[in-house]
Design a protein around this motif. Structure first.
Motif, mmCIF file in Angstrom:
data_model
loop_
_atom_site.group_PDB
_atom_site.id
_atom_site.type_symbol
_atom_site.label_atom_id
_atom_site.label_comp_id
_atom_site.label_asym_id
_atom_site.label_seq_id
_atom_site.Cartn_x
_atom_site.Cartn_y
_atom_site.Cartn_z
ATOM 1 N N PHE A 139 2.866 0.849 -8.071
ATOM 2 C CA PHE A 139 1.551 0.290 -8.405
ATOM 3 C C PHE A 139 0.802 -0.145 -7.144
ATOM 4 C CE2 PHE A 139 4.076 -0.787 -12.261
ATOM 5 C CZ PHE A 139 3.403 0.042 -13.147
ATOM 6 N N HIS A 140 -0.450 0.240 -7.065
ATOM 7 C CA HIS A 140 -1.328 -0.324 -6.038
ATOM 8 C C HIS A 140 -1.523 -1.813 -6.348
ATOM 9 C CE1 HIS A 140 -2.849 3.311 -3.937
ATOM 10 N NE2 HIS A 140 -2.571 3.914 -5.089
ATOM 11 N N GLY A 141 -1.779 -2.585 -5.304
ATOM 12 C CA GLY A 141 -2.098 -4.000 -5.498
ATOM 13 C C GLY A 141 -0.972 -4.831 -6.053
ATOM 14 N N LYS A 142 0.248 -4.300 -6.052
ATOM 15 C CA LYS A 142 1.350 -4.972 -6.742
ATOM 16 C C LYS A 142 1.773 -6.284 -6.076
ATOM 17 C CE LYS A 142 4.610 -2.032 -4.257
ATOM 18 N NZ LYS A 142 5.482 -0.857 -4.382
ATOM 19 N N ALA A 144 -4.162 0.919 -13.623
ATOM 20 C CA ALA A 144 -5.603 0.659 -13.521
ATOM 21 C C ALA A 144 -5.869 -0.702 -12.881
ATOM 22 C CB ALA A 144 -6.238 0.725 -14.909
ATOM 23 N N ILE A 145 -5.108 -1.719 -13.299
ATOM 24 C CA ILE A 145 -5.263 -3.056 -12.719
ATOM 25 C C ILE A 145 -4.976 -3.015 -11.220
ATOM 26 C CG2 ILE A 145 -4.262 -5.377 -12.657
ATOM 27 C CD1 ILE A 145 -3.841 -5.105 -15.704
ATOM 28 N N GLY A 146 -3.875 -2.351 -10.847
ATOM 29 C CA GLY A 146 -3.510 -2.271 -9.439
ATOM 30 C C GLY A 146 -4.562 -1.560 -8.608
ATOM 31 N N ALA A 200 -10.743 -3.350 -4.514
ATOM 32 C CA ALA A 200 -11.568 -4.537 -4.256
ATOM 33 C C ALA A 200 -11.279 -5.098 -2.867
ATOM 34 C CB ALA A 200 -11.300 -5.598 -5.322
ATOM 35 N N THR A 201 -9.996 -5.037 -2.443
ATOM 36 C CA THR A 201 -9.665 -5.539 -1.105
ATOM 37 C C THR A 201 -10.260 -4.653 -0.022
ATOM 38 O OG1 THR A 201 -7.572 -4.298 -1.000
ATOM 39 C CG2 THR A 201 -7.495 -6.509 -1.942
ATOM 40 N N HIS A 202 -10.649 -3.407 -0.398
ATOM 41 C CA HIS A 202 -11.279 -2.495 0.547
ATOM 42 C C HIS A 202 -12.795 -2.443 0.361
ATOM 43 C CE1 HIS A 202 -7.076 -1.152 0.820
ATOM 44 N NE2 HIS A 202 -7.392 -0.689 2.019
#
Length: 602
Positions: free
Chosen positions: A440-443, A386-388, A394-396
């Motif tokens: 993980f996304h955003g890792k 969820a954090i990732g 957010a970066t998109h």
């Protein structure tokens, strides 16, 4: 092959796995079927021998014998010759081992009108001049039609000169095998049992061929093996997979690329665990092995290595042993949005956000925010997903929880910890590089690493809280006469709380009363203490060392109150157990006596 007699053999030459065996067997079977329809034809059959590991010409005769007389065959093919000798010996005066027996066995093998195929020449254990001379006898003396299959690149350098001389005498024509990939692909797919796997391989022919060509391996044997494994998996697991062309396509491409590389030795089990299932995002610069793995996986334009539908460890098990872990694979398929979008959790749907339509994304987004609002994610692994996702989106430009992501998740974790609802998952904490088969996304964002630390800090606090409650409850029940040994497995070596610093929160006087209950030492509990510190978690050992000092004083006090002879025996045993505890600490370069005497140093 249609000439009445020949004076030389034909060599099919090509690298291992290039399709030589498949091609020649299919050609000869088709030829035999064609000739069988012609009046007066003897059928045009063939006998096939693999020279792989063959050490004597007798072994070649044994293989011929097994094919000519299948009714005398034995489950263990290499015993066929021995059975033949036994049969001959029982019918004649010859005894096993007589050279006449081998000659008689050879006479029993009727090679008339048979094409002889000798495969794997480069893997023969006999000296090449010897086996080439043996084969040449069939050509020169018997006028047989002979085909030899070999990979000349695999011939040892020290045998190359003698091979060239033997080849010059034996071989009349050399055919270099350069099979058309599309034609071989079609033949291999046609050989699959009819069903969804075969249909999928046909429908995705262009993509499958693209993967085969991108591999740059040219190995049709590996292609055939992967196709068989794909059919085996599809035929055994949930029918939901067979009902989804898109899921079948994604799995087919993943298995094809991964299987080809595994069979070539380009991707190993260590590569899967370290770089593919668990990408090491902490490394500032990729190490050489990671660079190598990325070069291998980067060849394939149609494969999404981050989501192979079935995780690579389970696919590797199939490639290595043929075992399809149906339960584990079905568990993954049941939660994958491509097969169960209605029942898949919101975070899992959102993980695939780049593949979704706008309406699918909005629906998953709303469900995901609702889950966050109600604190529905309690598993540390899912919380990190969820954090990732929040960081990545957010970066998109889509801020799901506002601008201050750090504060939002700190409060999220505090709420779970306060309610005692944060799940303790030690196994995940040991290797937190992926979860549920997904990276993980955003890792790579610094905030992800910071919030990961916060997740594990709260998890440790939750573990301490839960462990303290369970240990205290056990002590009360033990004092009350309940003989349960529940906490032994919980907080001794290998248990749920074996690395949770918790005993320092338990009154030493109460614990001492259990260790020395009514004047008798609880040996099992003492052993559990030894095991706890043999594990070697330094944080735990430092946190509980001062408590061990308190425990020693409380146990000594109880021993002093005991009458003889029990007190002398108890004192000796207590000394022995604390010596074992000191040894456990010393193994990790810690001085237990110093830590017990100086609590401030812990």
């Amino acid at each position: 092959m249609d000439q009445k007699s020949t004076h030389s053999a034909v060599l099919l030459e090509g690298p291992w796995g290039s399709g030589k065996t498949f091609f020649v067997k299919k050609y000869l079977r088709d030829r035999a079927a064609r000739l069988a329809k012609q009046p007066g034809s003897n059928g045009g059959g063939f006998l096939y021998v693999s020279l792989n590991g063959v050490r004597t010409t007798k072994e070649v005769n044994d293989q011929f014998f097994a094919q000519v007389y299948p009714d005398l065959d034995h489950p263990t093919a290499r015993l066929v010759g021995s059975l033949a000798v036994g049969l001959v010996s029982s019918l004649t005066r010859f005894k096993p081992g007589d050279k006449d027996v081998d000659a008689l066995r050879s006479l029993m093998v009727d090679l008339k009108d048979q094409v002889l195929v000798f495969d794997d020449l480069e893997r023969c254990a006999m000296p090449l001049p010897e086996i080439l001379g043996f084969i040449n006898n069939f050509v020169e003396q018997d006028g047989r039609k002979v085909i030899v299959l070999a990979s000349e690149a695999g011939i040892a350098s020290e045998q190359r000169t003698s091979y060239d001389r033997g080849k010059e005498k034996l071989i009349g024509k050399t055919i270099r095998v350069g099979s058309d990939a599309g034609a071989v692909y079609d033949l291999l797919v046609d050989d699959l049992p009819s069903g969804k796997a075969q249909d999928s391989a046909r429908e995705n022919r262009s993509g499958g061929l693209a993967i085969f060509n991108e591999s740059m391996l040219g190995n049709f044997r590996s292609l055939r093996s992967v196709l068989d494994d794909y059919d085996s998996l599809v035929s055994q697991v949930s029918v939901k997979l067979a009902g989804s062309p898109e899921a079948l396509r994604r799995l087919f491409f993943s298995m094809l690329a991964f299987g080809m590389e595994v069979r070539a030795g380009s991707l190993t089990e260590a590569d899967v665990e370290t770089y593919l299932l668990n990408p090491a995002y902490f490394a500032v610069e990729p190490d050489p092995q990671e660079t190598r793995v990325k070069a291998v996986t980067g060849k394939y334009s149609n494969v999404d290595w981050s989501d192979t539908l079935v995780t690579l460890d389970l696919l590797l098990e199939i490639f290595r042993s043929g075992h399809v872990n149906v339960a584990a694979i079905n568990a993954q398929l049941d939660t994958h949005p491509i097969l169960n979008r209605a029942t898949a959790p919101a975070w899992r749907k959102l993980w695939d956000w780049t593949r979704q339509t706008q309406s699918e994304y909005q629906a998953a987004r709303e469900e995901f925010i609702d889950d966050l609002t109600h604190r529905n994610y309690r598993d540390p692994a899912i919380i990190l997903h969820a954090i990732g996702l929040v960081l990545d989106l957010a970066t998109h430009g889509d801020h799901l929880v506002g601008e201050d992501i750090a504060t939002y998740f700190e409060r999220y974790l505090d709420d779970l910890a306060a309610a005692g609802e944060l799940i303790v998952d030690r196994e995940f904490a040991d290797f937190p590089y992926s979860a549920y088969g997904l990276g993980f996304h955003g890792k790579k964002q610094p905030l992800f690493r910071t919030l990961m630390g916060a997740v594990f800090e709260r998890m440790e606090a939750s573990a301490e809280f839960e462990a303290q409650a369970r240990v205290e409850d056990w002590i009360e029940r033990r004092i009350a006469g309940d003989g349960t040994s529940a906490p032994y497995d919980d907080w001794a070596g290998g248990g749920t709380f074996d690395r949770t610093a918790v005993l320092q929160h338990v009154p030493a006087s109460k614990f001492a009363g259990v260790l020395l209950l009514d004047g008798r030492l609880d040996i099992t509990l003492w052993v559990a203490l030894h095991r706890r510190y043999e594990v070697g978690d330094l944080r735990l050992m430092r946190s509980e060392a001062a408590w061990l000092g308190q425990l020693r004083r409380e146990v000594d006090r109880l021993v002093d109150l005991m009458p003889p002879p029990q007190n002398a025996h108890a004192k000796s045993e207590v000394d022995r157990h604390f010596r074992k505890l000191r040894i456990a600490f010393e193994r990790h370069e810690l001085d237990l006596d110093s830590l017990m005497a100086n609590p401030a140093t812990t």
